[in-house]
Motif scaffolding. Sequence first.
Motif, PDB file in Angstrom:
ATOM      1  N   GLU A  17       0.814  -1.223   0.000  1.00 42.52           N
ATOM      2  CA  GLU A  17       0.000   0.000   0.000  1.00 42.52           C
ATOM      3  C   GLU A  17       0.845   1.270   0.000  1.00 42.52           C
ATOM      4  N   VAL A  18       1.890   1.264  -0.829  1.00 38.94           N
ATOM      5  CA  VAL A  18       2.715   2.455  -1.015  1.00 38.94           C
ATOM      6  C   VAL A  18       1.899   3.452  -1.832  1.00 38.94           C
ATOM      7  N   PRO A  19       1.846   4.716  -1.430  1.00 42.74           N
ATOM      8  CA  PRO A  19       1.053   5.696  -2.197  1.00 42.74           C
ATOM      9  C   PRO A  19       1.553   5.808  -3.641  1.00 42.74           C
ATOM     10  N   GLY A  20       0.602   5.822  -4.565  1.00 38.97           N
ATOM     11  CA  GLY A  20       0.923   5.937  -5.974  1.00 38.97           C
ATOM     12  C   GLY A  20       0.955   4.610  -6.709  1.00 38.97           C
ATOM     13  N   TYR A  21       0.851   3.497  -5.996  1.00 41.62           N
ATOM     14  CA  TYR A  21       0.866   2.176  -6.619  1.00 41.62           C
ATOM     15  C   TYR A  21      -0.443   1.462  -6.295  1.00 41.62           C
ATOM     16  N   SER A  22      -1.009   0.805  -7.297  1.00 39.96           N
ATOM     17  CA  SER A  22      -2.215   0.011  -7.079  1.00 39.96           C
ATOM     18  C   SER A  22      -2.205  -1.168  -8.044  1.00 39.96           C
ATOM     19  N   PHE A  23      -3.046  -2.145  -7.753  1.00 40.14           N
ATOM     20  CA  PHE A  23      -3.145  -3.305  -8.623  1.00 40.14           C
ATOM     21  C   PHE A  23      -3.786  -2.954  -9.953  1.00 40.14           C
ATOM     22  N   ASP A  24      -4.395  -1.784 -10.048  1.00 42.24           N
ATOM     23  CA  ASP A  24      -4.977  -1.347 -11.323  1.00 42.24           C
ATOM     24  C   ASP A  24      -3.904  -1.022 -12.354  1.00 42.24           C
ATOM     25  N   ASP A  25      -2.658  -0.823 -11.920  1.00 38.36           N
ATOM     26  CA  ASP A  25      -1.569  -0.531 -12.843  1.00 38.36           C
ATOM     27  C   ASP A  25      -1.062  -1.763 -13.574  1.00 38.36           C
ATOM     28  N   ILE A  26      -1.475  -2.951 -13.120  1.00 38.29           N
ATOM     29  CA  ILE A  26      -1.065  -4.195 -13.753  1.00 38.29           C
ATOM     30  C   ILE A  26      -2.145  -4.609 -14.737  1.00 38.29           C
ATOM     31  N   PRO A  27      -1.797  -4.876 -15.992  1.00 40.35           N
ATOM     32  CA  PRO A  27      -2.836  -5.279 -16.958  1.00 40.35           C
ATOM     33  C   PRO A  27      -3.404  -6.642 -16.606  1.00 40.35           C
ATOM     34  N   GLU A  28      -4.702  -6.812 -16.845  1.00 38.53           N
ATOM     35  CA  GLU A  28      -5.371  -8.074 -16.539  1.00 38.53           C
ATOM     36  C   GLU A  28      -5.552  -8.887 -17.808  1.00 38.53           C
ATOM     37  N   PHE A  29      -5.550 -10.193 -17.643  1.00 41.04           N
ATOM     38  CA  PHE A  29      -5.785 -11.115 -18.752  1.00 41.04           C
ATOM     39  C   PHE A  29      -7.046 -11.891 -18.449  1.00 41.04           C
ATOM     40  N   GLU A  30      -7.865 -12.111 -19.475  1.00 36.32           N
ATOM     41  CA  GLU A  30      -9.101 -12.861 -19.252  1.00 36.32           C
ATOM     42  C   GLU A  30      -9.136 -14.118 -20.045  1.00 36.32           C
TER      43      GLU A  30
END
Length: 127
Positions: free
Chosen positions: A114-127
């Motif tokens: 939970e470092v500010p500025g980083y989130s799991f939304d920055d990683i592309p998802e594969f379906e």
Amino acid sequence: MSLHSISDYLDDLTMSRRRGPKNDGYYSKLPTSDQGFTDAQFLVPAQKIPWKAIILATMLLIAGTSLLVFGFMVVMGHISIQYAGRMWPMIILGALMFIPGAYHIRIAYYAYKEVPGYSFDDIPEFE
């Protein structure tokens, strides 16, 4: 019945048709009388962890690291192979696998911490 209440009823009726048969709970009716901000626009949705992308990035990191280490050991002479000239493509392929793997693992680690500025939304998802 006033004109205002009829228009509210028609707004409710048309909005319920636009919503469609599937309602996941993301729909919230906005007030018609307020011209300012609503609390719903400031809610942060819960983050989903993209496990497939993290596993792929981990495999890229491991394969890239092993190719780089093996390639550099052959080039430096620690491992003697008859066709040592073929190790340069292995080093290039290892670098091409290591760089995105390490980058996405770093983002996943910082998002987990939970470092500010980083989130799991920055990683592309594969379906």
